[in-house]
Structure formats: C-alpha cells, structure tokens
Design a protein around this motif. Sequence first.
Motif, mmCIF file in Angstrom:
data_model
loop_
_atom_site.group_PDB
_atom_site.id
_atom_site.type_symbol
_atom_site.label_atom_id
_atom_site.label_comp_id
_atom_site.label_asym_id
_atom_site.label_seq_id
_atom_site.Cartn_x
_atom_site.Cartn_y
_atom_site.Cartn_z
ATOM 1 N N THR A 165 10.801 3.648 2.777
ATOM 2 C CA THR A 165 10.778 4.850 2.849
ATOM 3 C C THR A 165 11.929 5.539 1.404
ATOM 4 O O THR A 165 12.848 4.878 1.862
ATOM 5 C CB THR A 165 9.910 5.818 3.438
ATOM 6 N N ARG B 65 0.504 -0.894 -0.363
ATOM 7 C CA ARG B 65 -0.049 0.171 0.193
ATOM 8 C C ARG B 65 0.619 1.291 -0.068
ATOM 9 O O ARG B 65 1.707 1.473 0.620
ATOM 10 C CB ARG B 65 -1.153 0.477 1.258
ATOM 11 N N MET B 66 0.374 2.139 -0.425
ATOM 12 C CA MET B 66 1.298 3.646 -0.552
ATOM 13 C C MET B 66 1.186 3.885 0.336
ATOM 14 O O MET B 66 -0.053 4.236 1.598
ATOM 15 C CB MET B 66 0.189 4.264 -1.401
ATOM 16 N N THR B 67 2.407 5.744 1.280
ATOM 17 C CA THR B 67 2.263 5.526 2.553
ATOM 18 C C THR B 67 1.496 7.132 2.217
ATOM 19 O O THR B 67 0.979 7.309 1.474
ATOM 20 C CB THR B 67 3.472 5.762 3.651
ATOM 21 N N VAL C 172 5.594 2.735 0.368
ATOM 22 C CA VAL C 172 5.243 1.624 0.155
ATOM 23 C C VAL C 172 4.579 0.906 1.605
ATOM 24 O O VAL C 172 6.409 1.214 2.539
ATOM 25 C CB VAL C 172 5.212 0.575 -1.275
#
Length: 487
Positions: free
Chosen positions: A105, A89-91, A97
Amino acid sequence: MKSKRMALFLGVTAISGLACLPGSMAKADTTDDLLAKLLAKGILSQQEYDQLKQRKAVETPPPPPPAAVASASAAAVAAAPPPDPFAVRMTEKGIGVHVGPVDVTLSGEINGYYVHDSPDSVAPNHVVAGGLAAVGSSENSSIRNGLLPGNFAVELKTQQEGFDIVAHFGLYPGLNSVSGVGGANSAGAAHALATSGIDFRQQYLTVGTPSMGTVKVGRDIGLFGQQAILNDFTLFGVGSTGGNVAPSNTSLGRIGIGYVYTDFMPQITYTTPKFSGFTASVGIFQPLDAFNFSGQSGTLSAHDDPQIQAGVNYELPTDASSLLKAQLWANVVTQDLKSVSAAEALPQGRSVRGTGWDFGAKVDIADAELVAYGYTGDALGTTGLFFDGVSAAGQARSSDGYYVQGSYTFFKRFTLSGSYGLSRLGLASGEVNPLLVKTNESWAAGCKYKLTSWVNLICEYAHTTATAHGGNKAQEDTIAAGAIAFF
C-alpha cells in the motif's frame, strides 16, 4: 427457395450441435421449442421435423449420475493450474495491490500554506531564552509547510506461519529550502539554488498475532506525548511558526506550547491485544542527551541505559451508530541523564533522572469534539525531550503544561476549532536565571473545509506569548491559509 434451404441448413446444424452437448448444457425443452418454431414458420416440413426429433432422441446422451458429475468436477479442479503466487491484484480500498500473499500500500500527504507573521520587535525586554514567540524587525510572509512536512509511505503487509507482519517506510519531504546543519528539518535557507530536505523518520517492522499482541522494532513515533500531537488540530495546519522569515520544513503547531514533542525514535516496543477497550505498551528507546536548547542550561550525554517509555490507552467500546465516543490515555518516559566528562553539567559519572508523565482524554458527541491534555515532569525539559531539563549546574528543573481544545463540524464538511495551551519550565533549586523561559502559551483558532475525500482547505489564526522568569515578554500573531491532502 434458396433462402428457405439456407435457413433449414443453419437450423439443422444448430440443432445437431445442441443435441451433441452434455445434458447439463443442452436443455431438452429448449431444443424442442426451437424445432416447434421452425415447423410453425414453414422452415421445416412435418417430415423434416419428425426426422430431427428422432435424430435428437438417438444422439442426446442421458445425463450423468451425480457421482460422475462430482468426480468430473474434482478432476477438473485437480487438473487446473495452481494459482500464480506472483499474481497482482488491486486492493479493495486505498492505493495498493496484492502481490501474491503480500499487500503493498502507498499513502501520503502534501500541504502548503501562505503564512503572514507579525512578530514583536527586537528589543531587550523581548528577549526570552527558549521562548517560542518569534521576534523580528518587521512583518514577514512565506509559502511553507505547516506542522507536518510532506509524507510518502510504503507499507508491506503479509501473514507468515500465523504471524501478521508489517514493514513500513515513511519519507517526509519538505517544501522549504534548509541549511542542512542539523538534519532535514534544520533552519531555513531562503535564498536561490538551495534545496529542501527529506526526513526519513519512519522505518519499522511489526510482528504479532491477535492473541499475543504486537512487537515493533525500528524507528517510529514515541509513546509519551503521542496522543497530544495526534489530537492537536494544528497538526493539519500551522499554529505557532517557530520563525517565518526563512522557514524550516515544519512549523511548531502547539509543540512546546501545551506538550513536549513525542519525537520519532529508535525503539523496541510491545503492545498488548485489546481487552475490553484497553491496550498497554512498553518499550526500550534510544536514550537522548540533556540538551541546552536555550543557551541557559547544562548538557549530559552519557547513555549507559536505555530510555523507557510505557503507556495505557482506553477506547470506549461503541458501534458505528453511536453518537458518543471516548478515549483516555496515560504515558510515562524515564531516562538516566549522566555526565560523560567533567566538561558537562555534572562531574563525570554523576547523573540525574529525567521523568515525565502525561494524561489526556478525547470525547466525541455527535459532531462535537473535546480534548484535554496535561503533562508534568522533573528534568523532562520543555519543547523537546530533555531540552533545558537541567540547569548549568546539572540540577533538575520541573516542567508541566496542558492544552484544551474544542471542535464542531457542520454539515459533515466544515469544522471550526479553537484551543489554548501552555508549557511551563521551572528553575532548579537555588537557580537565578531571569532570561530563561518561564512559559510559552498560545491561543489558536482554525477552520477546515473538506473539499473532497482527499483535500482539505485550512485557515488559522494563532497568538503566541513567551515570558521569561525575569519578566521579559515577546508576542507573535500568525495568519495562515492553505490546503492539505491525504491519500
């Protein structure tokens, strides 16, 4: 008639489907409204309407009791497949992620500047051993990095068994070609078919909790002198060049001209949790040599004991709306500088202790920022840790320095900055050394324009002066313009 019969078929089918849905999905008032509209438009006859109403009453099950609904929901949750531990999932912010329980990161920085330098001429009265003002036969230009090389960092962050864990890797590539003699940031090599270097200066692990604090193991920035360079506005520019004809991958900024370079060092360091704005750190570090940087000093290279660094930092507790922010800090570094052989400055096994103290403050008032910093030490040396810290006879030299800096930001985008700094190196007791540097000092002024959230445009002017104990003096004027981007 055919169209009416087709509509009737579709309407009956839809109503039958709705009537068969669970009570939580098919609302009685919605179905009744639909039947009434079909009757009003003549699609249904009164007889057909009555028949469908009766059919709906028979086929629609009563709503389940609340307990049954809860039981069904629990069963559905239990039957659902477990979340994929490797889901990506995206941060929420930044570039990165979530890979299952791990945050990955990416961050970095790129800069480049056009630098025009006007050094003093090559002459006997301009010779200063250890001086940081360049001398040369003519003015010169370069396209180069500033005080920072480039940077690309990867950080992995997770929580395991109650511990916050971070693994960090930082690579620092440069723009300019280097000789490679002495590392990635060695002397420049301004000729074709050469290459730049990559300084892998960061690789560390931290483990901690909010209540116990954090332990760092690996290679990272030191404590002594850390805040001096991080608050220096020339960190994002060029400052003093350190030589511009064949530039290395970094300039000097204000290193050696107001503070001693903190360096990136192997270490095991503990930092406390924050208490009322205070944190404290202490660590053991890789011991360093007493290094003959100027050619006028002694060397000591035995490493019986680790280097010790410790510090305390205070940040005034504030909220986001506060116009006043303040930070105070103080640090110490100490190490035994010992002779490994009779060829060094002291007889084998003899030593002298090198120690340095630093202290500083930063105050932000609305859009204005003020920084004041100072240091002092014995056998600490100047420019780098323990550079020229002892005489050729192995006796300790005292050193000290400071810088003051002011900045103001207009319209949240345009910042003007100015600073003055000086580093001083004394002579050992009884030493006579007229060529050894006595002071390195500079005036610097700069402007920064925030073009985007990533990109800043920079222009600077710096005037650097090096003075020897015997009175020799060299001066250098530098103009720089370029850009720096952080992501």
